[in-house]
Design an enzyme around this catalytic site. Structure first.
Site, PDB file in Angstrom:
ATOM      1  N   GLY A  70     102.335 -75.922  41.041  1.00  0.00           N
ATOM      2  CA  GLY A  70     103.683 -75.477  41.381  1.00  0.00           C
ATOM      3  C   GLY A  70     104.116 -74.246  40.594  1.00  0.00           C
ATOM      4  O   GLY A  70     104.753 -73.345  41.137  1.00  0.00           O
ATOM      5  N   THR A  71     103.766 -74.201  39.327  1.00  0.00           N
ATOM      6  CA  THR A  71     104.199 -73.077  38.488  1.00  0.00           C
ATOM      7  C   THR A  71     103.644 -71.759  39.009  1.00  0.00           C
ATOM      8  O   THR A  71     104.369 -70.777  39.176  1.00  0.00           O
ATOM      9  CB  THR A  71     103.720 -73.301  37.028  1.00  0.00           C
ATOM     10  OG1 THR A  71     104.256 -74.551  36.580  1.00  0.00           O
ATOM     11  CG2 THR A  71     104.168 -72.189  36.118  1.00  0.00           C
ATOM     12  N   ASN A 150     114.204 -81.800  40.034  1.00  0.00           N
ATOM     13  CA  ASN A 150     113.279 -82.759  39.434  1.00  0.00           C
ATOM     14  C   ASN A 150     113.930 -83.643  38.372  1.00  0.00           C
ATOM     15  O   ASN A 150     113.416 -84.698  38.054  1.00  0.00           O
ATOM     16  CB  ASN A 150     112.067 -82.031  38.825  1.00  0.00           C
ATOM     17  CG  ASN A 150     112.465 -80.897  37.921  1.00  0.00           C
ATOM     18  OD1 ASN A 150     113.171 -79.970  38.318  1.00  0.00           O
ATOM     19  ND2 ASN A 150     112.030 -80.965  36.687  1.00  0.00           N
ATOM     20  N   GLN A 178     109.063 -81.234  44.516  1.00  0.00           N
ATOM     21  CA  GLN A 178     109.427 -82.660  44.509  1.00  0.00           C
ATOM     22  C   GLN A 178     109.635 -83.220  45.918  1.00  0.00           C
ATOM     23  O   GLN A 178     109.908 -84.414  46.063  1.00  0.00           O
ATOM     24  CB  GLN A 178     110.701 -82.883  43.673  1.00  0.00           C
ATOM     25  CG  GLN A 178     110.532 -82.587  42.184  1.00  0.00           C
ATOM     26  CD  GLN A 178     109.668 -83.620  41.449  1.00  0.00           C
ATOM     27  OE1 GLN A 178     109.422 -84.722  41.938  1.00  0.00           O
ATOM     28  NE2 GLN A 178     109.196 -83.255  40.264  1.00  0.00           N
ATOM     29  N   HIS A 200      99.868 -83.148  42.287  1.00  0.00           N
ATOM     30  CA  HIS A 200      99.963 -84.329  41.413  1.00  0.00           C
ATOM     31  C   HIS A 200     101.298 -85.057  41.539  1.00  0.00           C
ATOM     32  O   HIS A 200     101.485 -86.113  40.931  1.00  0.00           O
ATOM     33  CB  HIS A 200      99.665 -83.957  39.954  1.00  0.00           C
ATOM     34  CG  HIS A 200     100.663 -83.064  39.296  1.00  0.00           C
ATOM     35  ND1 HIS A 200     101.461 -83.487  38.279  1.00  0.00           N
ATOM     36  CD2 HIS A 200     100.988 -81.762  39.501  1.00  0.00           C
ATOM     37  CE1 HIS A 200     102.229 -82.483  37.871  1.00  0.00           C
ATOM     38  NE2 HIS A 200     101.959 -81.427  38.605  1.00  0.00           N
ATOM     39  N   THR A 236      87.016 -68.220  42.336  1.00  0.00           N
ATOM     40  CA  THR A 236      86.343 -69.314  43.047  1.00  0.00           C
ATOM     41  C   THR A 236      87.293 -70.493  43.211  1.00  0.00           C
ATOM     42  O   THR A 236      87.974 -70.898  42.263  1.00  0.00           O
ATOM     43  CB  THR A 236      85.076 -69.747  42.270  1.00  0.00           C
ATOM     44  OG1 THR A 236      84.232 -68.598  42.167  1.00  0.00           O
ATOM     45  CG2 THR A 236      84.336 -70.871  42.987  1.00  0.00           C
ATOM     46  N   CYS A 326     122.823 -80.452  26.192  1.00  0.00           N
ATOM     47  CA  CYS A 326     122.848 -79.746  24.922  1.00  0.00           C
ATOM     48  C   CYS A 326     124.182 -79.985  24.232  1.00  0.00           C
ATOM     49  O   CYS A 326     125.221 -79.731  24.817  1.00  0.00           O
ATOM     50  CB  CYS A 326     122.756 -78.264  25.230  1.00  0.00           C
ATOM     51  SG  CYS A 326     121.507 -77.450  24.328  1.00  0.00           S
TER      52      CYS A 326
HETATM   53  C1  LIG Z   1     110.535 -78.823  40.682  1.00  0.00           C
HETATM   54  C2  LIG Z   1     109.256 -78.452  39.994  1.00  0.00           C
HETATM   55  N1  LIG Z   1     108.795 -77.177  40.118  1.00  0.00           N
HETATM   56  C3  LIG Z   1     107.654 -76.805  39.546  1.00  0.00           C
HETATM   57  C4  LIG Z   1     106.901 -77.675  38.798  1.00  0.00           C
HETATM   58  C5  LIG Z   1     105.644 -77.183  38.157  1.00  0.00           C
HETATM   59  O1  LIG Z   1     104.514 -77.761  38.732  1.00  0.00           O
HETATM   60  P1  LIG Z   1     103.101 -77.734  37.953  1.00  0.00           P
HETATM   61  O2  LIG Z   1     103.315 -78.393  36.643  1.00  0.00           O
HETATM   62  O3  LIG Z   1     102.183 -78.461  38.855  1.00  0.00           O
HETATM   63  O4  LIG Z   1     102.711 -76.315  37.787  1.00  0.00           O
HETATM   64  C6  LIG Z   1     107.341 -78.994  38.630  1.00  0.00           C
HETATM   65  C7  LIG Z   1     106.574 -79.956  37.807  1.00  0.00           C
HETATM   66  O5  LIG Z   1     107.053 -80.535  36.880  1.00  0.00           O
HETATM   67  C8  LIG Z   1     108.552 -79.391  39.250  1.00  0.00           C
HETATM   68  O6  LIG Z   1     109.025 -80.634  39.133  1.00  0.00           O
END
Ligand SMILES: Cc1ncc(COP(=O)(O)O)c(C=O)c1O
Length: 380
Positions: A70-71, A150, A178, A200, A236, A326
């Protein structure tokens, strides 16, 4: 008893996904770019996986770029848009994942974009009137708003946001990490340009995901080298990861209706149990409204055991995720809870569920939470 209530962080691999992946870790080890029989076999497997993945969200196979998760997919959507689409203004919210906030903030610091932050209401929903105002009063925008949060689970009305973006010719990215595999998504009927996925989060492997890039727009790769992923992401391919992702997505969509109602029932059972146990309990976000059925963010009564809560739950075998707003500049709490004004003196815990959970586990977790609250405080 060991109870895992942290499925928004990651989920257990489905045994059928493991079986699928093992094939490509063992016998089927060819490099998909090789032209011999070993390579052709994995090339065909990846092409078929891409077709299956695309079909689940009503996309074209050419619109799917496999990534490391996702990142990377979020970063790619943002950086490619700003690099290649001539956009100088971006809109996002304070409750986005850091995979979205950090690259946008960096672009703003570099002076490459002006960044506007759309207002978030105290129930965690995006103020759509403010979004319209920001779109109206700025040049063509790049908009990045997550489909589901999330931490608190709030769901974005993606159709409405997409229609607004269409009205103002904005480019829309939605982090669907999510929601993919948890909701039916149809990119053809939405004016969305990018969505993102991490396997995942739905019983697939870690380190693999994808970016959907609408074929209505043309962007250039960030990672350059080989011609993999139609030259959109060199390197790859993570063959067994991709095969695991496709299998996990097939399984999720095959069982979606029953899983949704089973998991939703667990969430509402937990809300009921917590209300019976803690009269002052509150829920961060819009837990009983427009909210992910997999996430429940609980705002518990004030206690002198706040700092020890997660630790004590862990000792009792209950895995959850913490998060508190916070309370001072130096205290790094949850940026999401801070943004919605959650009371920093009350502990907040995220419970997140999967089809592997059951009501007995909820009873256990709530009773352990209660006994932790009732423990005498040990002072020196
Ligand atoms: C909403 C959201 N975006 C992005 C990510 C990032 O995904 P990854 O850790 O698979 O790169 C997450 C994972 O925690 C997430 O919950």
């Amino acid at each position: 008893m060991k109870v895992y209530f942290d499925s928004a962080a990651t989920t257990m691999l489905d045994p059928q996904v493991i079986d699928e992946m093992i094939q490509y870790m063992g016998d089927e080890y060819g490099n998909p770019s090789s032209t011999h029989a070993f390579g052709r076999k994995t090339r065909v497997a990846i092409d078929l996986a891409r077709k299956r993945v695309a079909a689940h969200i009503n996309a074209e196979p050419s619109e799917i770029v496999f990534t490391s998760g996702g990142t990377e997919a979020d970063n790619m959507a943002i950086l490619c848009s700003i690099n290649d689409l001539g956009i100088k203004h971006a809109i996002t919210s304070a409750i986005e994942h850091h995979a979205v906030l950090y690259p946008l903030e960096q672009l703003a610091r570099e002076g490459r974009i002006k960044l506007s932050i759309v207002r978030v209401l105290s129930n965690g929903h995006i103020d759509l009137d403010h979004l319209r105002q920001l779109l109206e009063t700025n040049e063509r925008s790049f908009v990045s708003l997550m489909h589901a949060n999330n931490e608190i689970g709030n769901l974005l009305p993606l159709n409405e946001v997409a229609a607004l973006c269409e009205e103002f010719n904005a480019v829309l990215h939605s982090d669907t990490v999510q929601t993919i595999a948890h909701y039916k998504l149809d990119v053809r009927s939405l004016n969305v340009h990018f969505i993102t996925c991490a396997a995942h989060k739905f019983h697939g492997p870690k380190g693999v995901g994808f970016l959907y890039v609408s074929n209505k727009i043309k962007v250039n790769p960030l990672i350059r080298g080989g011609a993999q992923e139609r030259s959109m992401r060199a390197g790859t391919e993570n063959v067994y990861g991709i095969m695991g992702l496709a299998k996990a997505l097939d399984l999720a969509y095959a069982n979606i209706d029953q899983d949704v109602s089973y998991i939703r029932d667990l969430k509402f059972y937990m809300i009921k149990k917590l209300r019976e146990t803690f009269s002052e309990v509150q829920f961060n976000g819009d837990a009983e409204g427009e909210s992910l059925y997999t996430v429940l963010n609980v705002c518990l009564p004030e206690t002198d055991k706040k700092e020890m809560l997660l630790f004590n739950l862990d000792i009792e075998g209950v895995a959850v995720s913490g998060g508190s707003a916070c309370s001072s500049g130096s205290n790094i709490g949850s940026h999401v809870l801070t943004a919605i004004g959650s009371n920093p003196n009350r502990p907040s815990i995220r419970f997140s569920f999967s089809r592997n959970n059951n009501k007995e586990e909820i009873d256990y977790a709530v009773s352990k939470l209660k006994s932790i609250y009732e423990l005498p405080l040990i002072t020196k």
